[in-house]
Design a protein around this motif. Structure first.
Motif, PDB file in Angstrom:
ATOM      1  N   MET A 157       0.932  -1.361  -0.003  1.00 11.16           N
ATOM      2  CA  MET A 157       0.163   0.128  -0.021  1.00 11.16           C
ATOM      3  C   MET A 157       0.804   1.121  -0.169  1.00 11.16           C
ATOM      4  O   MET A 157       0.547   2.090  -0.657  1.00 11.16           O
ATOM      5  N   LEU A 158       1.935   1.195   0.580  1.00  9.99           N
ATOM      6  CA  LEU A 158       3.018   2.361   0.803  1.00  9.99           C
ATOM      7  C   LEU A 158       3.505   2.549  -0.676  1.00  9.99           C
ATOM      8  O   LEU A 158       3.710   3.459  -1.133  1.00  9.99           O
ATOM      9  N   ALA A 159       4.118   1.496  -1.094  1.00 10.69           N
ATOM     10  CA  ALA A 159       4.656   1.415  -2.496  1.00 10.69           C
ATOM     11  C   ALA A 159       3.630   2.127  -3.356  1.00 10.69           C
ATOM     12  O   ALA A 159       4.076   2.757  -4.487  1.00 10.69           O
ATOM     13  N   ALA A 160       2.330   1.539  -3.537  1.00 10.85           N
ATOM     14  CA  ALA A 160       1.239   2.196  -4.489  1.00 10.85           C
ATOM     15  C   ALA A 160       1.317   3.593  -4.346  1.00 10.85           C
ATOM     16  O   ALA A 160       1.324   4.419  -5.383  1.00 10.85           O
ATOM     17  N   LEU A 161       1.131   4.197  -2.994  1.00 14.35           N
ATOM     18  CA  LEU A 161       1.212   5.660  -2.687  1.00 14.35           C
ATOM     19  C   LEU A 161       2.396   6.234  -3.564  1.00 14.35           C
ATOM     20  O   LEU A 161       2.117   7.366  -4.027  1.00 14.35           O
ATOM     21  N   VAL A 162       3.466   5.930  -2.913  1.00 14.36           N
ATOM     22  CA  VAL A 162       4.695   6.690  -3.534  1.00 14.36           C
ATOM     23  C   VAL A 162       4.872   6.481  -5.088  1.00 14.36           C
ATOM     24  O   VAL A 162       5.584   7.357  -5.697  1.00 14.36           O
ATOM     25  N   GLY A 163       4.695   5.326  -5.533  1.00 17.62           N
ATOM     26  CA  GLY A 163       4.465   5.268  -7.050  1.00 17.62           C
ATOM     27  C   GLY A 163       3.690   6.119  -7.779  1.00 17.62           C
ATOM     28  O   GLY A 163       4.099   6.745  -8.785  1.00 17.62           O
ATOM     29  N   CYS A 164       2.576   6.212  -7.332  1.00 14.59           N
ATOM     30  CA  CYS A 164       1.440   6.966  -7.869  1.00 14.59           C
ATOM     31  C   CYS A 164       2.064   8.651  -7.810  1.00 14.59           C
ATOM     32  O   CYS A 164       1.937   9.336  -8.824  1.00 14.59           O
ATOM     33  N   THR A 165       2.234   8.915  -6.662  1.00 16.53           N
ATOM     34  CA  THR A 165       2.711  10.338  -6.585  1.00 16.53           C
ATOM     35  C   THR A 165       4.006  10.659  -7.126  1.00 16.53           C
ATOM     36  O   THR A 165       4.197  11.634  -7.899  1.00 16.53           O
ATOM     37  N   GLY A 166       4.838   9.699  -7.119  1.00 14.94           N
ATOM     38  CA  GLY A 166       6.201   9.936  -7.924  1.00 14.94           C
ATOM     39  C   GLY A 166       5.924  10.260  -9.344  1.00 14.94           C
ATOM     40  O   GLY A 166       6.547  11.116 -10.157  1.00 14.94           O
ATOM     41  N   VAL A 222       4.105  18.992  -6.530  1.00 15.99           N
ATOM     42  CA  VAL A 222       3.820  18.080  -5.410  1.00 15.99           C
ATOM     43  C   VAL A 222       2.432  18.199  -4.906  1.00 15.99           C
ATOM     44  O   VAL A 222       1.593  17.327  -4.592  1.00 15.99           O
ATOM     45  N   ASN A 223       2.007  19.446  -4.861  1.00 18.92           N
ATOM     46  CA  ASN A 223       0.552  20.047  -4.424  1.00 18.92           C
ATOM     47  C   ASN A 223      -0.433  19.374  -5.517  1.00 18.92           C
ATOM     48  O   ASN A 223      -1.213  18.876  -5.050  1.00 18.92           O
ATOM     49  N   LEU A 224      -0.055  19.434  -6.680  1.00 17.70           N
ATOM     50  CA  LEU A 224      -0.903  19.111  -7.739  1.00 17.70           C
ATOM     51  C   LEU A 224      -1.297  17.486  -7.640  1.00 17.70           C
ATOM     52  O   LEU A 224      -2.329  16.781  -7.751  1.00 17.70           O
ATOM     53  N   SER A 225      -0.198  16.791  -7.441  1.00 10.88           N
ATOM     54  CA  SER A 225      -0.392  15.343  -7.278  1.00 10.88           C
ATOM     55  C   SER A 225      -0.937  15.053  -6.143  1.00 10.88           C
ATOM     56  O   SER A 225      -2.084  14.379  -6.052  1.00 10.88           O
ATOM     57  N   GLN A 226      -0.797  15.798  -4.928  1.00 12.89           N
ATOM     58  CA  GLN A 226      -1.447  15.462  -3.706  1.00 12.89           C
ATOM     59  C   GLN A 226      -2.893  15.711  -3.788  1.00 12.89           C
ATOM     60  O   GLN A 226      -3.698  15.302  -3.046  1.00 12.89           O
ATOM     61  N   PHE A 239      -7.550   8.371  -2.297  1.00  6.06           N
ATOM     62  CA  PHE A 239      -8.246   7.341  -1.603  1.00  6.06           C
ATOM     63  C   PHE A 239      -7.865   7.164  -0.160  1.00  6.06           C
ATOM     64  O   PHE A 239      -8.674   7.046   0.850  1.00  6.06           O
ATOM     65  N   TYR A 240      -6.769   6.917   0.036  1.00  2.86           N
ATOM     66  CA  TYR A 240      -6.053   6.948   1.635  1.00  2.86           C
ATOM     67  C   TYR A 240      -6.565   8.195   2.542  1.00  2.86           C
ATOM     68  O   TYR A 240      -6.774   7.949   3.618  1.00  2.86           O
ATOM     69  N   ARG A 241      -6.449   9.387   1.823  1.00  2.00           N
ATOM     70  CA  ARG A 241      -6.604  10.376   2.549  1.00  2.00           C
ATOM     71  C   ARG A 241      -8.153  10.590   3.268  1.00  2.00           C
ATOM     72  O   ARG A 241      -8.392  10.899   4.270  1.00  2.00           O
ATOM     73  N   VAL A 298      -9.606   8.163   4.754  1.00  2.00           N
ATOM     74  CA  VAL A 298      -9.376   7.187   5.975  1.00  2.00           C
ATOM     75  C   VAL A 298      -8.543   7.675   6.837  1.00  2.00           C
ATOM     76  O   VAL A 298      -8.410   7.239   8.434  1.00  2.00           O
ATOM     77  N   ILE A 299      -7.294   8.247   6.366  1.00  2.00           N
ATOM     78  CA  ILE A 299      -5.994   8.715   7.447  1.00  2.00           C
ATOM     79  C   ILE A 299      -5.648   9.790   7.044  1.00  2.00           C
ATOM     80  O   ILE A 299      -5.664  10.234   5.818  1.00  2.00           O
ATOM     81  N   PRO A 300      -4.870  10.401   7.915  1.00  2.00           N
ATOM     82  CA  PRO A 300      -4.149  11.674   7.521  1.00  2.00           C
ATOM     83  C   PRO A 300      -2.877  11.507   6.863  1.00  2.00           C
ATOM     84  O   PRO A 300      -2.170  10.639   7.252  1.00  2.00           O
ATOM     85  N   ILE A 301      -2.545  12.050   6.039  1.00  2.00           N
ATOM     86  CA  ILE A 301      -1.496  12.137   4.831  1.00  2.00           C
ATOM     87  C   ILE A 301      -0.556  13.615   5.117  1.00  2.00           C
ATOM     88  O   ILE A 301      -1.223  14.481   4.526  1.00  2.00           O
ATOM     89  N   THR A 302       0.706  13.595   5.242  1.00  2.00           N
ATOM     90  CA  THR A 302       1.324  14.857   5.274  1.00  2.00           C
ATOM     91  C   THR A 302       2.521  14.456   4.483  1.00  2.00           C
ATOM     92  O   THR A 302       2.983  13.496   4.054  1.00  2.00           O
ATOM     93  N   HIS A 303       3.188  15.788   4.078  1.00  2.00           N
ATOM     94  CA  HIS A 303       4.376  15.540   3.219  1.00  2.00           C
ATOM     95  C   HIS A 303       5.412  16.599   3.461  1.00  2.00           C
ATOM     96  O   HIS A 303       4.984  17.766   4.113  1.00  2.00           O
ATOM     97  N   GLU A 304       6.552  16.340   3.094  1.00  2.00           N
ATOM     98  CA  GLU A 304       7.423  17.523   3.011  1.00  2.00           C
ATOM     99  C   GLU A 304       8.461  17.540   1.833  1.00  2.00           C
ATOM    100  O   GLU A 304       8.434  16.275   1.162  1.00  2.00           O
ATOM    101  N   ILE A 305       9.159  18.327   1.447  1.00  2.00           N
ATOM    102  CA  ILE A 305       9.806  18.557   0.234  1.00  2.00           C
ATOM    103  C   ILE A 305      11.314  18.924   0.761  1.00  2.00           C
ATOM    104  O   ILE A 305      11.636  19.737   1.425  1.00  2.00           O
ATOM    105  N   LYS A 306      12.344  18.305   0.163  1.00  2.00           N
ATOM    106  CA  LYS A 306      13.713  18.430   0.413  1.00  2.00           C
ATOM    107  C   LYS A 306      14.448  18.548  -0.991  1.00  2.00           C
ATOM    108  O   LYS A 306      14.111  17.776  -1.877  1.00  2.00           O
ATOM    109  N   ILE A 307      14.985  19.573  -1.040  1.00  2.00           N
ATOM    110  CA  ILE A 307      15.551  20.017  -2.243  1.00  2.00           C
ATOM    111  C   ILE A 307      17.192  20.339  -2.011  1.00  2.00           C
ATOM    112  O   ILE A 307      17.784  20.996  -1.124  1.00  2.00           O
TER     113      ILE A 307
END
Length: 141
Positions: free
Chosen positions: A47-56, A112-116, A125-127, A129-138
């Motif tokens: 499920m985690l892999a699906a999330l990062v694959g999709c948004t990536g 990133v925001n457009l993806s999220q 879908f995940y959001r 039922v659960i909170p999802i947060t994110h951060e960006i590192k450049i």
């Protein structure tokens, strides 16, 4: 009517299952302490892999349209689980890591925001039922 997709598993003994998704096969298995042989990942981390694959994929696609070139891009998610059964994720935190020369922070944040907020169906879908947060590192390379 919407598009239908399927996934299937075929038991291979012990706790191992050969999984087929979109004509791609891989094993999923359980930890040895519960009867598995560690022949593949567990189902919940997928499920985690699906999330990062999709948004990536979203972020890279959007950045290409913006003509932003990155040297390296990594997306990692940490899912926190509860302790009682049914064990499930109770929150997720995504870290987007970009490396490149003179990367435009505003465009990266927009991608990133457009993806999220708009494109990543897994995140949407995940959001629900659960909170999802994110951060960006450049990092400058």
């Amino acid at each position: 009517m919407g598009k239908k997709q399927t996934a299937s598993v075929n038991w291979k003994g012990d706790m191992a299952f050969e999984t087929e998704v979109s004509n791609h096969k891989f094993m999923i298995d359980a930890d040895e302490k519960v009867g598995g042989k560690d022949k593949g990942p567990r189902p919940k981390p997928l499920m985690l892999a699906a999330l990062v694959g999709c948004t990536g994929m979203d972020v890279i696609s959007i950045l290409k349209k913006m003509r932003v070139e990155v040297d390296d891009f990594n997306v990692e998610v940490e899912g926190e689980q509860n302790e009682e059964h049914p064990v499930q994720y109770i929150k997720m935190h995504i870290v987007y890591e970009f490396k490149g020369k003179n990367l435009p922070k505003d465009k990266i944040e927009k991608a990133v925001n457009l993806s999220q907020e708009r494109y990543c169906g897994v995140s949407d879908f995940y959001r629900k039922v659960i909170p999802i947060t994110h951060e960006i590192k450049i990092t400058e390379s």
